[in-house]
Design a protein around this motif. Structure first.
Motif, PDB file in Angstrom:
ATOM      1  N   PHE A 181     -30.050   5.012 -20.622  1.00  0.00           N
ATOM      2  CA  PHE A 181     -31.089   5.982 -20.964  1.00  0.00           C
ATOM      3  C   PHE A 181     -31.109   6.212 -22.477  1.00  0.00           C
ATOM      4  CE2 PHE A 181     -32.019   7.287 -16.639  1.00  0.00           C
ATOM      5  CZ  PHE A 181     -30.864   6.960 -15.958  1.00  0.00           C
ATOM      6  N   SER A 182     -32.284   6.166 -23.041  1.00  0.00           N
ATOM      7  CA  SER A 182     -32.424   6.461 -24.464  1.00  0.00           C
ATOM      8  C   SER A 182     -33.738   7.191 -24.680  1.00  0.00           C
ATOM      9  CB  SER A 182     -32.376   5.174 -25.293  1.00  0.00           C
ATOM     10  OG  SER A 182     -33.451   4.329 -24.942  1.00  0.00           O
ATOM     11  N   VAL A 183     -33.803   7.885 -25.800  1.00  0.00           N
ATOM     12  CA  VAL A 183     -35.037   8.605 -26.109  1.00  0.00           C
ATOM     13  C   VAL A 183     -35.611   8.101 -27.411  1.00  0.00           C
ATOM     14  CG1 VAL A 183     -34.369  10.672 -24.838  1.00  0.00           C
ATOM     15  CG2 VAL A 183     -33.817  10.491 -27.278  1.00  0.00           C
ATOM     16  N   ASN A 184     -36.915   8.332 -27.557  1.00  0.00           N
ATOM     17  CA  ASN A 184     -37.609   8.103 -28.822  1.00  0.00           C
ATOM     18  C   ASN A 184     -38.132   9.466 -29.259  1.00  0.00           C
ATOM     19  OD1 ASN A 184     -39.065   7.313 -31.019  1.00  0.00           O
ATOM     20  ND2 ASN A 184     -40.459   5.967 -29.909  1.00  0.00           N
ATOM     21  N   PHE A 185     -37.403  10.075 -30.158  1.00  0.00           N
ATOM     22  CA  PHE A 185     -37.715  11.420 -30.628  1.00  0.00           C
ATOM     23  C   PHE A 185     -38.488  11.330 -31.926  1.00  0.00           C
ATOM     24  CE2 PHE A 185     -37.728  15.689 -31.593  1.00  0.00           C
ATOM     25  CZ  PHE A 185     -36.880  16.083 -32.618  1.00  0.00           C
ATOM     26  N   LYS A 191     -44.056  15.544 -32.417  1.00  0.00           N
ATOM     27  CA  LYS A 191     -43.651  16.363 -31.271  1.00  0.00           C
ATOM     28  C   LYS A 191     -43.715  15.532 -29.989  1.00  0.00           C
ATOM     29  CE  LYS A 191     -44.686  20.697 -33.477  1.00  0.00           C
ATOM     30  NZ  LYS A 191     -45.795  21.465 -34.004  1.00  0.00           N
ATOM     31  N   SER A 192     -43.043  14.421 -30.067  1.00  0.00           N
ATOM     32  CA  SER A 192     -43.007  13.501 -28.945  1.00  0.00           C
ATOM     33  C   SER A 192     -41.557  13.200 -28.591  1.00  0.00           C
ATOM     34  CB  SER A 192     -43.746  12.218 -29.325  1.00  0.00           C
ATOM     35  OG  SER A 192     -43.548  11.210 -28.375  1.00  0.00           O
ATOM     36  N   PHE A 193     -41.292  13.064 -27.306  1.00  0.00           N
ATOM     37  CA  PHE A 193     -39.902  12.891 -26.852  1.00  0.00           C
ATOM     38  C   PHE A 193     -39.930  12.051 -25.584  1.00  0.00           C
ATOM     39  CE2 PHE A 193     -35.510  13.715 -26.724  1.00  0.00           C
ATOM     40  CZ  PHE A 193     -35.117  14.238 -25.511  1.00  0.00           C
ATOM     41  N   SER A 194     -40.009  10.745 -25.730  1.00  0.00           N
ATOM     42  CA  SER A 194     -40.115   9.878 -24.550  1.00  0.00           C
ATOM     43  C   SER A 194     -38.740   9.396 -24.101  1.00  0.00           C
ATOM     44  CB  SER A 194     -41.025   8.686 -24.842  1.00  0.00           C
ATOM     45  OG  SER A 194     -40.502   7.915 -25.899  1.00  0.00           O
ATOM     46  N   LEU A 195     -38.640   9.097 -22.825  1.00  0.00           N
ATOM     47  CA  LEU A 195     -37.389   8.618 -22.220  1.00  0.00           C
ATOM     48  C   LEU A 195     -37.563   7.172 -21.788  1.00  0.00           C
ATOM     49  CD1 LEU A 195     -34.520   9.175 -20.952  1.00  0.00           C
ATOM     50  CD2 LEU A 195     -35.761   9.717 -18.826  1.00  0.00           C
ATOM     51  N   LYS A 196     -36.650   6.324 -22.225  1.00  0.00           N
ATOM     52  CA  LYS A 196     -36.666   4.939 -21.808  1.00  0.00           C
ATOM     53  C   LYS A 196     -35.488   4.668 -20.884  1.00  0.00           C
ATOM     54  CE  LYS A 196     -35.552   1.264 -24.439  1.00  0.00           C
ATOM     55  NZ  LYS A 196     -35.664   0.206 -25.476  1.00  0.00           N
ATOM     56  N   ILE A 197     -35.807   4.114 -19.731  1.00  0.00           N
ATOM     57  CA  ILE A 197     -34.765   3.732 -18.778  1.00  0.00           C
ATOM     58  C   ILE A 197     -34.739   2.206 -18.731  1.00  0.00           C
ATOM     59  CG2 ILE A 197     -33.902   3.938 -16.418  1.00  0.00           C
ATOM     60  CD1 ILE A 197     -35.655   6.433 -16.090  1.00  0.00           C
ATOM     61  N   SER A 198     -33.626   1.645 -19.136  1.00  0.00           N
ATOM     62  CA  SER A 198     -33.476   0.189 -19.142  1.00  0.00           C
ATOM     63  C   SER A 198     -32.785  -0.279 -17.866  1.00  0.00           C
ATOM     64  CB  SER A 198     -32.640  -0.247 -20.354  1.00  0.00           C
ATOM     65  OG  SER A 198     -33.221   0.211 -21.539  1.00  0.00           O
ATOM     66  N   ALA A 227     -46.094  30.360 -28.302  1.00  0.00           N
ATOM     67  CA  ALA A 227     -45.337  29.996 -27.103  1.00  0.00           C
ATOM     68  C   ALA A 227     -45.149  28.480 -27.061  1.00  0.00           C
ATOM     69  CB  ALA A 227     -46.077  30.461 -25.853  1.00  0.00           C
ATOM     70  N   GLN A 228     -44.033  28.109 -26.475  1.00  0.00           N
ATOM     71  CA  GLN A 228     -43.720  26.693 -26.379  1.00  0.00           C
ATOM     72  C   GLN A 228     -44.350  26.101 -25.117  1.00  0.00           C
ATOM     73  OE1 GLN A 228     -41.778  28.262 -29.338  1.00  0.00           O
ATOM     74  NE2 GLN A 228     -41.146  29.029 -27.323  1.00  0.00           N
ATOM     75  N   THR A 229     -44.792  24.869 -25.226  1.00  0.00           N
ATOM     76  CA  THR A 229     -45.300  24.155 -24.055  1.00  0.00           C
ATOM     77  C   THR A 229     -44.722  22.750 -24.031  1.00  0.00           C
ATOM     78  OG1 THR A 229     -47.249  23.376 -25.233  1.00  0.00           O
ATOM     79  CG2 THR A 229     -47.480  25.430 -23.990  1.00  0.00           C
ATOM     80  N   SER A 253     -43.267   9.558 -20.774  1.00  0.00           N
ATOM     81  CA  SER A 253     -43.781  10.247 -21.952  1.00  0.00           C
ATOM     82  C   SER A 253     -43.607  11.756 -21.858  1.00  0.00           C
ATOM     83  CB  SER A 253     -45.268   9.938 -22.137  1.00  0.00           C
ATOM     84  OG  SER A 253     -45.474   8.551 -22.267  1.00  0.00           O
ATOM     85  N   CYS A 254     -43.461  12.362 -23.020  1.00  0.00           N
ATOM     86  CA  CYS A 254     -43.367  13.820 -23.098  1.00  0.00           C
ATOM     87  C   CYS A 254     -43.811  14.251 -24.494  1.00  0.00           C
ATOM     88  CB  CYS A 254     -41.933  14.275 -22.846  1.00  0.00           C
ATOM     89  SG  CYS A 254     -41.653  16.049 -23.105  1.00  0.00           S
TER      90      CYS A 254
END
Lengths: 117, 116
Positions: free
Chosen positions: B64-68, B73-80, B1-3, B22-23
């Protein structure tokens, strides 16, 4: 972007009654719609996946006899909360999947706040 | 299962600053989508950014940009240059690339406050 509407936006009903919530895709056809429930300050919890012309698929722990889902057309899905109780009070959100024209997106409705007294 | 896990329940930053949410996620799938959704006080869910797992290039949408990082398995969001209107709940989300299993799985969310 595509638009999904929900009706009503707010509803108050008495305990023991049933209430129907409509979800419509206004400018696209949606073979699949999803129903979510969101408690205050919490995330969206998927309740069921609704496919046009077939029975909905419910997530584990969701009572299908209590939360009746009908997807009668490509633009309309309904969620009926039967014999509502105060613990059913929540924010209900639908989303619709658009896959035509090379796109594959899900669009969310504005939500329905249900209060059971 | 996905989390999907968001480890920051709440954050506050000053207007015009940059903030990173962070995600992390867990899946055995190779082909999937990742999303960041914004839910302002109106509670309307708004898609901020979308990343397809097969694309190595990080998605960007204006501020908005992401660091994938697929392996991590990391997917962070950067808001400038954050703005007051960025104040909202932000949800990281995952969806398998499967026609018959396209439900979106959401993280618990990060409440972001942009301070004037």
């Amino acid at each position: 972007g595509a638009v999904v509407s929900q009706h009503p936006s707010r509803v108050i009903c008495k305990s023991g009654t049933s209430v129907k919530i409509e979800c419509r895709s206004l400018d696209f056809q949606a073979t699949t719609m999803f129903w979510y429930r969101q408690f205050p300050k919490q995330s969206l919890m998927l309740m069921a996946t609704s496919n046009e012309g077939s029975k909905a698929t419910y997530e584990q722990g969701v009572e299908k006899d209590k939360f009746l889902i009908n997807h009668a057309s490509l633009t309309l899905s309904t969620l009926t909360v039967t014999s509502a109780h105060p613990e059913d009070s929540s924010f209900y959100i639908c989303s619709a999947r658009a896959t035509s024209g090379g796109t594959d997106e899900q669009y969310f409705g504005p939500g329905t706040r249900l209060t059971v007294t | 299962a996905q989390t999907v896990t968001q480890s920051q329940p709440e954050m506050s930053v000053q207007e015009a600053e940059t903030v990173t949410l962070s995600c992390t996620y867990d899946t055995s799938e190779n082909n999937y989508y990742l999303f960041w959704y914004k839910q302002p006080p109106s509670r309307q869910m708004i898609l901020v950014i979308r990343q397809e797992a097969y694309k190595q290039q990080n998605a960007t949408e204006n501020r908005f940009s992401v660091n994938f990082q697929k392996a991590a398995k990391s997917f962070s969001l950067k808001i400038s240059d954050s703005q007051l209107g960025d104040t909202a709940m932000y949800f990281c989300a995952f969806m398998k690339h499967a026609p018959r299993d396209d439900k979106i799985i959401f993280g618990k969310g990060t409440r972001l406050h942009i301070l004037p």
